[in-house]
Design a protein around this motif. Sequence first.
Motif, PDB file in Angstrom:
ATOM      1  N   SER B 237      58.412  38.011 -36.732  1.00  0.00           N
ATOM      2  CA  SER B 237      57.312  38.562 -37.514  1.00  0.00           C
ATOM      3  C   SER B 237      57.788  39.241 -38.795  1.00  0.00           C
ATOM      4  CB  SER B 237      56.530  39.556 -36.665  1.00  0.00           C
ATOM      5  OG  SER B 237      57.416  40.454 -36.050  1.00  0.00           O
ATOM      6  N   GLU B 238      59.098  39.450 -38.948  1.00  0.00           N
ATOM      7  CA  GLU B 238      59.578  40.118 -40.152  1.00  0.00           C
ATOM      8  C   GLU B 238      60.236  39.126 -41.107  1.00  0.00           C
ATOM      9  OE1 GLU B 238      62.374  42.756 -38.438  1.00  0.00           O
ATOM     10  OE2 GLU B 238      60.944  43.329 -36.897  1.00  0.00           O
ATOM     11  N   ILE B 239      61.206  38.380 -40.578  1.00  0.00           N
ATOM     12  CA  ILE B 239      61.929  37.452 -41.455  1.00  0.00           C
ATOM     13  C   ILE B 239      61.790  36.025 -40.935  1.00  0.00           C
ATOM     14  CG2 ILE B 239      63.539  39.098 -42.462  1.00  0.00           C
ATOM     15  CD1 ILE B 239      65.552  38.283 -40.346  1.00  0.00           C
ATOM     16  N   VAL B 240      60.581  35.690 -40.496  1.00  0.00           N
ATOM     17  CA  VAL B 240      60.173  34.339 -40.136  1.00  0.00           C
ATOM     18  C   VAL B 240      60.956  33.767 -38.955  1.00  0.00           C
ATOM     19  CG1 VAL B 240      59.519  32.114 -41.055  1.00  0.00           C
ATOM     20  CG2 VAL B 240      59.736  34.048 -42.595  1.00  0.00           C
ATOM     21  N   GLY B 241      62.213  33.440 -39.162  1.00  0.00           N
ATOM     22  CA  GLY B 241      63.009  32.943 -38.038  1.00  0.00           C
ATOM     23  C   GLY B 241      64.460  33.276 -38.258  1.00  0.00           C
ATOM     24  N   GLY B 242      64.699  34.133 -39.237  1.00  0.00           N
ATOM     25  CA  GLY B 242      66.077  34.528 -39.523  1.00  0.00           C
ATOM     26  C   GLY B 242      66.948  33.337 -39.846  1.00  0.00           C
ATOM     27  N   THR B 243      68.095  33.274 -39.206  1.00  0.00           N
ATOM     28  CA  THR B 243      69.058  32.221 -39.541  1.00  0.00           C
ATOM     29  C   THR B 243      68.555  30.835 -39.162  1.00  0.00           C
ATOM     30  OG1 THR B 243      70.052  32.866 -37.476  1.00  0.00           O
ATOM     31  CG2 THR B 243      71.115  33.615 -39.469  1.00  0.00           C
ATOM     32  N   HIS B 244      67.525  30.760 -38.348  1.00  0.00           N
ATOM     33  CA  HIS B 244      67.081  29.442 -37.895  1.00  0.00           C
ATOM     34  C   HIS B 244      66.088  28.791 -38.849  1.00  0.00           C
ATOM     35  CE1 HIS B 244      68.002  30.947 -33.586  1.00  0.00           C
ATOM     36  NE2 HIS B 244      69.079  30.536 -34.194  1.00  0.00           N
ATOM     37  N   VAL B 245      65.679  29.507 -39.882  1.00  0.00           N
ATOM     38  CA  VAL B 245      64.571  29.028 -40.714  1.00  0.00           C
ATOM     39  C   VAL B 245      64.787  27.604 -41.196  1.00  0.00           C
ATOM     40  CG1 VAL B 245      63.425  29.324 -42.918  1.00  0.00           C
ATOM     41  CG2 VAL B 245      63.797  31.280 -41.473  1.00  0.00           C
ATOM     42  N   GLU B 246      65.972  27.329 -41.737  1.00  0.00           N
ATOM     43  CA  GLU B 246      66.184  26.039 -42.387  1.00  0.00           C
ATOM     44  C   GLU B 246      66.670  24.967 -41.420  1.00  0.00           C
ATOM     45  OE1 GLU B 246      65.271  25.621 -45.321  1.00  0.00           O
ATOM     46  OE2 GLU B 246      65.101  27.648 -46.122  1.00  0.00           O
ATOM     47  N   TYR B 247      66.873  25.330 -40.168  1.00  0.00           N
ATOM     48  CA  TYR B 247      67.428  24.354 -39.230  1.00  0.00           C
ATOM     49  C   TYR B 247      66.329  23.644 -38.477  1.00  0.00           C
ATOM     50  CZ  TYR B 247      72.161  25.802 -40.094  1.00  0.00           C
ATOM     51  OH  TYR B 247      73.350  26.028 -40.687  1.00  0.00           O
ATOM     52  N   SER B 248      66.515  22.325 -38.302  1.00  0.00           N
ATOM     53  CA  SER B 248      65.515  21.535 -37.594  1.00  0.00           C
ATOM     54  C   SER B 248      66.228  20.553 -36.678  1.00  0.00           C
ATOM     55  CB  SER B 248      64.647  20.772 -38.592  1.00  0.00           C
ATOM     56  OG  SER B 248      65.452  19.955 -39.393  1.00  0.00           O
ATOM     57  N   GLY B 249      65.471  19.954 -35.779  1.00  0.00           N
ATOM     58  CA  GLY B 249      66.018  18.912 -34.922  1.00  0.00           C
ATOM     59  C   GLY B 249      67.213  19.387 -34.116  1.00  0.00           C
ATOM     60  N   MET B 250      68.240  18.548 -34.081  1.00  0.00           N
ATOM     61  CA  MET B 250      69.370  18.813 -33.197  1.00  0.00           C
ATOM     62  C   MET B 250      70.187  20.018 -33.664  1.00  0.00           C
ATOM     63  SD  MET B 250      69.726  17.549 -30.438  1.00  0.00           S
ATOM     64  CE  MET B 250      70.853  17.987 -29.155  1.00  0.00           C
ATOM     65  N   THR B 251      70.247  20.256 -34.978  1.00  0.00           N
ATOM     66  CA  THR B 251      71.022  21.414 -35.432  1.00  0.00           C
ATOM     67  C   THR B 251      70.418  22.702 -34.889  1.00  0.00           C
ATOM     68  OG1 THR B 251      69.732  21.320 -37.455  1.00  0.00           O
ATOM     69  CG2 THR B 251      71.936  20.401 -37.536  1.00  0.00           C
ATOM     70  N   PHE B 252      69.083  22.742 -34.864  1.00  0.00           N
ATOM     71  CA  PHE B 252      68.424  23.917 -34.286  1.00  0.00           C
ATOM     72  C   PHE B 252      68.683  23.987 -32.789  1.00  0.00           C
ATOM     73  CE2 PHE B 252      64.699  25.560 -32.052  1.00  0.00           C
ATOM     74  CZ  PHE B 252      64.745  26.856 -32.483  1.00  0.00           C
ATOM     75  N   ALA B 253      68.609  22.808 -32.146  1.00  0.00           N
ATOM     76  CA  ALA B 253      68.796  22.778 -30.693  1.00  0.00           C
ATOM     77  C   ALA B 253      70.163  23.317 -30.308  1.00  0.00           C
ATOM     78  CB  ALA B 253      68.627  21.348 -30.176  1.00  0.00           C
ATOM     79  N   VAL B 254      71.169  23.047 -31.152  1.00  0.00           N
ATOM     80  CA  VAL B 254      72.522  23.510 -30.833  1.00  0.00           C
ATOM     81  C   VAL B 254      72.582  25.037 -30.887  1.00  0.00           C
ATOM     82  CG1 VAL B 254      74.878  23.528 -31.672  1.00  0.00           C
ATOM     83  CG2 VAL B 254      73.669  21.390 -31.474  1.00  0.00           C
ATOM     84  N   PHE B 255      71.926  25.639 -31.885  1.00  0.00           N
ATOM     85  CA  PHE B 255      71.853  27.103 -31.935  1.00  0.00           C
ATOM     86  C   PHE B 255      71.184  27.650 -30.673  1.00  0.00           C
ATOM     87  CE2 PHE B 255      72.377  27.047 -36.614  1.00  0.00           C
ATOM     88  CZ  PHE B 255      73.407  27.954 -36.651  1.00  0.00           C
ATOM     89  N   PHE B 256      70.124  26.969 -30.290  1.00  0.00           N
ATOM     90  CA  PHE B 256      69.370  27.357 -29.106  1.00  0.00           C
ATOM     91  C   PHE B 256      70.270  27.327 -27.877  1.00  0.00           C
ATOM     92  CE2 PHE B 256      65.543  26.901 -26.431  1.00  0.00           C
ATOM     93  CZ  PHE B 256      64.770  27.858 -27.047  1.00  0.00           C
ATOM     94  N   LEU B 257      70.997  26.207 -27.737  1.00  0.00           N
ATOM     95  CA  LEU B 257      71.932  26.056 -26.619  1.00  0.00           C
ATOM     96  C   LEU B 257      72.931  27.197 -26.611  1.00  0.00           C
ATOM     97  CD1 LEU B 257      72.909  22.289 -26.528  1.00  0.00           C
ATOM     98  CD2 LEU B 257      71.623  23.560 -24.854  1.00  0.00           C
ATOM     99  N   ALA B 258      73.477  27.500 -27.802  1.00  0.00           N
ATOM    100  CA  ALA B 258      74.501  28.543 -27.890  1.00  0.00           C
ATOM    101  C   ALA B 258      73.933  29.874 -27.439  1.00  0.00           C
ATOM    102  CB  ALA B 258      75.023  28.633 -29.322  1.00  0.00           C
ATOM    103  N   GLU B 259      72.705  30.171 -27.901  1.00  0.00           N
ATOM    104  CA  GLU B 259      72.120  31.464 -27.536  1.00  0.00           C
ATOM    105  C   GLU B 259      71.950  31.583 -26.025  1.00  0.00           C
ATOM    106  OE1 GLU B 259      68.501  32.462 -29.612  1.00  0.00           O
ATOM    107  OE2 GLU B 259      67.936  33.822 -27.996  1.00  0.00           O
ATOM    108  N   TYR B 260      71.449  30.519 -25.416  1.00  0.00           N
ATOM    109  CA  TYR B 260      71.193  30.603 -23.976  1.00  0.00           C
ATOM    110  C   TYR B 260      72.491  30.547 -23.185  1.00  0.00           C
ATOM    111  CZ  TYR B 260      66.252  30.692 -24.552  1.00  0.00           C
ATOM    112  OH  TYR B 260      64.990  31.106 -24.880  1.00  0.00           O
ATOM    113  N   ALA B 261      73.464  29.755 -23.667  1.00  0.00           N
ATOM    114  CA  ALA B 261      74.761  29.738 -22.985  1.00  0.00           C
ATOM    115  C   ALA B 261      75.374  31.128 -23.018  1.00  0.00           C
ATOM    116  CB  ALA B 261      75.687  28.724 -23.643  1.00  0.00           C
ATOM    117  N   ASN B 262      75.215  31.829 -24.147  1.00  0.00           N
ATOM    118  CA  ASN B 262      75.731  33.193 -24.257  1.00  0.00           C
ATOM    119  C   ASN B 262      75.018  34.134 -23.304  1.00  0.00           C
ATOM    120  OD1 ASN B 262      77.896  33.404 -25.996  1.00  0.00           O
ATOM    121  ND2 ASN B 262      76.583  33.145 -27.791  1.00  0.00           N
ATOM    122  N   MET B 263      73.690  33.946 -23.171  1.00  0.00           N
ATOM    123  CA  MET B 263      72.947  34.803 -22.252  1.00  0.00           C
ATOM    124  C   MET B 263      73.456  34.637 -20.833  1.00  0.00           C
ATOM    125  SD  MET B 263      69.143  34.252 -23.575  1.00  0.00           S
ATOM    126  CE  MET B 263      68.339  34.760 -22.068  1.00  0.00           C
TER     127      MET B 263
END
Lengths: 163, 359
Positions: B237-263
């Motif tokens: 709600s503040e900076i739209v999506g932060g670092t993910h704003v410009e990422y789409s498709g698989m590049t975004f999915a990889v960030f997603f994977l990394a975040e959840y793998a870290n969790m």
Amino acid sequence: MINGIKKLAKNLTLSELRSGMKITAKEFVNTKITVQYPEEKTPISPRFRGLHALRRYPNGEERCIACKLCEAVCPANAITIESEMRDDGTRRTTQYDIDLFKCIFCGFCEEACPVDAIVETQIFEYAFESRDGSIMTKERLLKVGDDNEQVIGKIKAQDAKYR
Amino acid sequence: MMELWQSFVLGVNELMPWFDGNVAAIVIILIKAFALIMPLLLTVAYFTYAERKVIGYMQLRIGPNRVGPKGWLQPIADALKLMTKEIIFPSRANIYLFLLAPILAIAPAIAVWAVIPFDEGIYVTNLDVSLLYVLAIGSIGVYGIILAGWASNSKYPLLGALRSASLLVSYEIVIGFALVTVVMIAGSVNLNTIVADQQGGMLNWYFIPLFPMMVIFFISALVETNRAPFDVVEGESEIVGGTHVEYSGMTFAVFFLAEYANMILMAVLAVVMFFGGWHSPFEGLGVLESAFAWVPGIVWLLAKSTFFMFLYLWVRATFPRFRYDQIMRLSWKVFLPMTIVWIFVVALMTQLHIGPWFA
């Protein structure tokens, strides 16, 4: 001083966070209120103003007498009516169009009608796929009325005593 | 076929002379890595499903239930959708860095798993400094996010990257100090030794003498993994999506994977550090211990980490996002002094040999 210590103890034991999490934990096991739309539907009021229909008398004669009161009262100018004298001397419509793009579903046409011909039904799933689908012609309106006469009669009777 | 194998062996020797012709060792490592990564990625996929379900249930909804029976195929549908989507490159962005960023995010998130002990003797590698390895490799992951923010050539990703960098600086210290207390008790930075040291029933687990450190570690882990209520890096709600704003498709999915793998990693790490890793909670309880003796240790580890993973979702469903300066204050003015004080307390307890932990 005492209050300060109390506040510190409260903060250190995360008491407010825990009470918040208690609420979400309670809701976690609560009954869910989601309505699974296409399979389940919420009940609809008899006064619901959905798709229009033209009704007939039980003997099959159409009710509409082309008085054009609905056309006059319509705030969105959505109704277009042309009429002529039929062979038996009665006045009948030759054209009765409702433009669903213009219609605001206010229900004034139904209230204005002296013979309960035009009514709004409970039908709300009437998506159409081309732009000319927006014009409800007389034939289509009559068909909606014929197909749903049982339901329409029932809901109008339910609501009649409040009108 | 034979020639191909020989040239493969020669090539391996050429590239990695320290293996000394021991190709079997490489194959075994590859098999181990595969056996680790495949279940991990599957867990990540179904963790997203669990997240949507749990949060839905806590908000009196029922979550995804359309794809497959009870929505069980939802993560697969999500993955297929992301794979078939176009990867959009922002104009005038540095494409090489732009593509390197997700790789830098996911590689450490997976590499850290190499030293996690799943059971007595079940690990990919047994490093003597595995805790240091976890901290060191784990912090590399933030380079991916910073690089993503920089390479996107866009204002919101840059803001997200700056926030991410400052959060890492603040909370890496807190996590480090919190884990120092564990090291002080165990007397080792080897995760296997740390878990082995907690043997002998629930009373020997470190969360009892280190309870405040456990809470601080968990909260800091939330910050490190950019999870709600500390997700200012994405800050929808503040900076739209932060670092993910410009990422789409698989590049975004990889960030997603990394975040959840870290969790998941942080959940497992919390169990390894504070909740006795692979040890059964019924150890030393007579009848119960023998009744549950057949359960392999890895099941206990996973069961305990599942609770922490659930805690992540629970916290996310409950709390609103912290303001940025509040997160900073929490780190420097609350957690850091607390950890430092507790280090001295633990040192004192070690000297006085209190309880079963400081024998």
